[in-house]
Motif scaffolding. Structure first.
Motif, PDB file in Angstrom:
ATOM      1  N   PRO A 102     -36.932  53.632 -29.552  1.00  0.00           N
ATOM      2  CA  PRO A 102     -37.808  54.723 -29.907  1.00  0.00           C
ATOM      3  C   PRO A 102     -39.286  54.362 -29.124  1.00  0.00           C
ATOM      4  CG  PRO A 102     -37.721  53.279 -31.888  1.00  0.00           C
ATOM      5  CD  PRO A 102     -36.692  53.110 -31.010  1.00  0.00           C
ATOM      6  N   LEU A 103     -39.442  53.142 -28.496  1.00  0.00           N
ATOM      7  CA  LEU A 103     -40.574  52.729 -27.924  1.00  0.00           C
ATOM      8  C   LEU A 103     -40.464  53.101 -26.553  1.00  0.00           C
ATOM      9  CD1 LEU A 103     -41.699  49.363 -29.460  1.00  0.00           C
ATOM     10  CD2 LEU A 103     -42.952  51.490 -29.613  1.00  0.00           C
ATOM     11  N   GLU A 104     -39.022  52.854 -25.923  1.00  0.00           N
ATOM     12  CA  GLU A 104     -38.847  53.306 -24.473  1.00  0.00           C
ATOM     13  C   GLU A 104     -39.125  54.860 -24.358  1.00  0.00           C
ATOM     14  OE1 GLU A 104     -38.151  51.801 -22.013  1.00  0.00           O
ATOM     15  OE2 GLU A 104     -37.321  49.853 -22.462  1.00  0.00           O
ATOM     16  N   GLU A 105     -38.697  55.619 -25.609  1.00  0.00           N
ATOM     17  CA  GLU A 105     -39.013  57.014 -25.418  1.00  0.00           C
ATOM     18  C   GLU A 105     -40.308  57.317 -25.160  1.00  0.00           C
ATOM     19  OE1 GLU A 105     -36.501  58.989 -28.489  1.00  0.00           O
ATOM     20  OE2 GLU A 105     -34.807  57.991 -28.012  1.00  0.00           O
ATOM     21  N   LEU A 106     -41.104  56.711 -25.972  1.00  0.00           N
ATOM     22  CA  LEU A 106     -42.560  56.806 -25.873  1.00  0.00           C
ATOM     23  C   LEU A 106     -42.864  56.735 -24.497  1.00  0.00           C
ATOM     24  CD1 LEU A 106     -45.146  57.843 -27.320  1.00  0.00           C
ATOM     25  CD2 LEU A 106     -45.300  55.262 -28.244  1.00  0.00           C
ATOM     26  N   VAL A 107     -42.727  55.313 -24.221  1.00  0.00           N
ATOM     27  CA  VAL A 107     -43.149  54.895 -23.014  1.00  0.00           C
ATOM     28  C   VAL A 107     -42.787  56.029 -21.905  1.00  0.00           C
ATOM     29  CG1 VAL A 107     -42.735  53.240 -20.934  1.00  0.00           C
ATOM     30  CG2 VAL A 107     -43.091  52.466 -23.435  1.00  0.00           C
ATOM     31  N   VAL A 108     -41.770  56.420 -21.487  1.00  0.00           N
ATOM     32  CA  VAL A 108     -41.431  57.297 -20.352  1.00  0.00           C
ATOM     33  C   VAL A 108     -42.009  58.528 -20.577  1.00  0.00           C
ATOM     34  CG1 VAL A 108     -39.142  55.830 -20.050  1.00  0.00           C
ATOM     35  CG2 VAL A 108     -39.297  58.006 -21.582  1.00  0.00           C
ATOM     36  N   ARG A 109     -41.934  58.990 -21.771  1.00  0.00           N
ATOM     37  CA  ARG A 109     -42.810  60.218 -22.016  1.00  0.00           C
ATOM     38  C   ARG A 109     -44.445  60.335 -21.621  1.00  0.00           C
ATOM     39  NH1 ARG A 109     -41.061  64.655 -25.367  1.00  0.00           N
ATOM     40  NH2 ARG A 109     -39.698  62.843 -26.652  1.00  0.00           N
ATOM     41  N   VAL A 110     -44.939  59.324 -21.955  1.00  0.00           N
ATOM     42  CA  VAL A 110     -46.410  58.939 -21.841  1.00  0.00           C
ATOM     43  C   VAL A 110     -46.357  58.800 -20.193  1.00  0.00           C
ATOM     44  CG1 VAL A 110     -48.650  57.783 -22.403  1.00  0.00           C
ATOM     45  CG2 VAL A 110     -46.982  58.503 -24.146  1.00  0.00           C
ATOM     46  N   ALA A 111     -45.575  58.107 -19.745  1.00  0.00           N
ATOM     47  CA  ALA A 111     -45.776  57.532 -18.499  1.00  0.00           C
ATOM     48  C   ALA A 111     -45.516  59.017 -17.494  1.00  0.00           C
ATOM     49  CB  ALA A 111     -44.683  56.501 -17.802  1.00  0.00           C
ATOM     50  N   GLY A 147     -37.196  43.595 -13.954  1.00  0.00           N
ATOM     51  CA  GLY A 147     -38.662  43.456 -14.242  1.00  0.00           C
ATOM     52  C   GLY A 147     -39.710  44.024 -13.813  1.00  0.00           C
ATOM     53  N   GLU A 148     -39.707  44.557 -12.748  1.00  0.00           N
ATOM     54  CA  GLU A 148     -40.884  45.341 -11.977  1.00  0.00           C
ATOM     55  C   GLU A 148     -40.838  46.801 -12.519  1.00  0.00           C
ATOM     56  OE1 GLU A 148     -40.280  45.162  -7.604  1.00  0.00           O
ATOM     57  OE2 GLU A 148     -40.368  42.869  -7.747  1.00  0.00           O
ATOM     58  N   ILE A 149     -39.538  47.164 -12.667  1.00  0.00           N
ATOM     59  CA  ILE A 149     -39.608  48.448 -13.206  1.00  0.00           C
ATOM     60  C   ILE A 149     -40.173  48.683 -14.658  1.00  0.00           C
ATOM     61  CG2 ILE A 149     -37.925  50.261 -14.291  1.00  0.00           C
ATOM     62  CD1 ILE A 149     -36.048  49.648 -11.932  1.00  0.00           C
ATOM     63  N   HIS A 150     -39.704  47.702 -15.384  1.00  0.00           N
ATOM     64  CA  HIS A 150     -40.150  47.731 -16.800  1.00  0.00           C
ATOM     65  C   HIS A 150     -41.955  47.489 -16.804  1.00  0.00           C
ATOM     66  CE1 HIS A 150     -36.449  45.579 -18.405  1.00  0.00           C
ATOM     67  NE2 HIS A 150     -36.520  47.055 -18.473  1.00  0.00           N
ATOM     68  N   ASP A 151     -42.417  46.864 -15.914  1.00  0.00           N
ATOM     69  CA  ASP A 151     -43.851  46.562 -15.815  1.00  0.00           C
ATOM     70  C   ASP A 151     -44.663  47.872 -15.330  1.00  0.00           C
ATOM     71  OD1 ASP A 151     -43.757  43.865 -16.525  1.00  0.00           O
ATOM     72  OD2 ASP A 151     -43.995  43.052 -14.663  1.00  0.00           O
ATOM     73  N   ALA A 152     -43.752  48.377 -14.224  1.00  0.00           N
ATOM     74  CA  ALA A 152     -44.533  49.842 -13.666  1.00  0.00           C
ATOM     75  C   ALA A 152     -44.450  50.715 -14.685  1.00  0.00           C
ATOM     76  CB  ALA A 152     -43.770  50.053 -12.299  1.00  0.00           C
ATOM     77  N   ASN A 159     -51.763  52.785 -21.489  1.00  0.00           N
ATOM     78  CA  ASN A 159     -51.936  52.528 -22.999  1.00  0.00           C
ATOM     79  C   ASN A 159     -51.945  51.013 -23.224  1.00  0.00           C
ATOM     80  OD1 ASN A 159     -51.123  51.905 -25.829  1.00  0.00           O
ATOM     81  ND2 ASN A 159     -50.993  54.118 -26.027  1.00  0.00           N
ATOM     82  N   SER A 160     -53.045  50.176 -23.606  1.00  0.00           N
ATOM     83  CA  SER A 160     -52.930  48.818 -23.717  1.00  0.00           C
ATOM     84  C   SER A 160     -52.021  48.321 -24.804  1.00  0.00           C
ATOM     85  CB  SER A 160     -54.472  48.370 -23.691  1.00  0.00           C
ATOM     86  OG  SER A 160     -54.917  48.875 -24.824  1.00  0.00           O
ATOM     87  N   MET A 161     -51.980  49.178 -26.009  1.00  0.00           N
ATOM     88  CA  MET A 161     -51.171  48.653 -27.022  1.00  0.00           C
ATOM     89  C   MET A 161     -49.873  48.949 -26.609  1.00  0.00           C
ATOM     90  SD  MET A 161     -53.122  47.765 -29.130  1.00  0.00           S
ATOM     91  CE  MET A 161     -51.902  47.515 -30.335  1.00  0.00           C
ATOM     92  N   LEU A 162     -49.087  49.858 -25.841  1.00  0.00           N
ATOM     93  CA  LEU A 162     -47.790  49.943 -25.450  1.00  0.00           C
ATOM     94  C   LEU A 162     -47.573  48.677 -24.671  1.00  0.00           C
ATOM     95  CD1 LEU A 162     -46.838  53.539 -24.944  1.00  0.00           C
ATOM     96  CD2 LEU A 162     -45.757  52.064 -26.270  1.00  0.00           C
ATOM     97  N   ILE A 163     -48.315  48.371 -23.704  1.00  0.00           N
ATOM     98  CA  ILE A 163     -48.154  47.306 -22.752  1.00  0.00           C
ATOM     99  C   ILE A 163     -47.842  46.053 -23.314  1.00  0.00           C
ATOM    100  CG2 ILE A 163     -49.276  45.878 -20.990  1.00  0.00           C
ATOM    101  CD1 ILE A 163     -50.625  48.579 -19.958  1.00  0.00           C
ATOM    102  N   THR A 164     -48.837  45.653 -24.288  1.00  0.00           N
ATOM    103  CA  THR A 164     -48.743  44.564 -25.152  1.00  0.00           C
ATOM    104  C   THR A 164     -47.389  44.459 -26.096  1.00  0.00           C
ATOM    105  OG1 THR A 164     -51.210  44.285 -25.149  1.00  0.00           O
ATOM    106  CG2 THR A 164     -49.843  43.152 -27.046  1.00  0.00           C
TER     107      THR A 164
END
Length: 231
Positions: A102-111, A147-152, A159-164
């Motif tokens: 679920p976090l990945e889905e949130l990440v890609v939607r927000v990104a 790894g670069e993809i995940h970071d990017a 969103n600092s909370m998502l990054i952390t």
């Protein structure tokens, strides 16, 4: 990297300065890479003084880096024994996927919504880079690009909370993939699925990015279960 005066002071037990904090960041990245690539294999004991000598810095930034690695599950601190490189638990990977999906889905939607034009172009570049690594069967480049993809992706959420939150999850995933991808050689399929996610984000299509991320996560779960059956 040359050992500077700040690192020497830290190694003598003085309070860490700003340069020492920067060295701790460098130490974290380098030791994390050693663990992921199994230069520091699971079950091995880590010598702070030896690592400090190899990286030409004091023991204080190395110690801080190891504390951060403990927080993401890469090492264990054993009383009166020292620091141990933690093992890779496949069943734990499946538990991790329950949290990650679920976090990945949130990440890609927000990104897809918030990425800058420069970030979108960088994501396109990484998609091409991973495809090329897969076609060449270059595992080192494949894992590094992952790894670069995940970071990017997570930084494109702004969103600092998502990054952390995603930092330890992605770190554990990279470690798992480095060891088990060579057993299955699923480079090309994985690269194509990553590319679909990145392209959708770059084009600002959040819904398509989520669907692509779901496909990627299904592939990762299938791959993880096959590793569990094999080992």
């Amino acid at each position: 990297m040359k050992k500077n005066s700040s690192a020497r002071k830290a190694s003598q037990g003085e309070q860490a300065s700003q340069p020492d904090q920067l060295l701790a960041d460098v130490a974290f990245v380098q030791i994390e890479e050693m663990i992921i690539t199994r230069k520091l294999p699971p079950g091995s004991m880590i010598s702070e003084s030896q690592l400090a000598a190899e990286m030409e810095m004091g023991r204080t930034p190395v110690r801080e880096a190891l504390q951060r690695l403990r927080q993401i599950g890469f090492v264990e601190m054993l009383p009166r024994r020292g620091t141990l490189v933690a093992g890779v638990d496949i069943r734990q990977q499946l538990e991790l996927l329950e949290v990650r999906r679920p976090l990945e889905e949130l990440v890609v939607r927000v990104a897809a919504l918030r990425a800058t034009p420069e970030e979108r172009e960088h994501l396109r570049k990484l998609a091409r880079q991973m495809i090329t690594a897969a076609e060449r069967g270059d595992m080192e480049a494949w894992i590094r690009t992952g790894g670069e993809i995940h970071d990017a992706e997570v930084h494109a959420t702004h969103n600092s909370m998502l990054i952390t939150s995603m930092l330890p999850i992605h770190a554990q995933s990279r470690r798992f993939w480095y060891y088990y991808i060579v057993q299955n050689r699923a480079y090309v399929e994985g690269a194509k699925l990553h590319s679909d996610v990145l392209t959708a984000i770059a084009e600002g299509d959040g819904e398509r990015a989520v669907v692509a991320a779901q496909g990627l996560m299904q592939f990762i779960e299938r791959f993880t279960r096959s590793a569990l059956d094999t080992f």
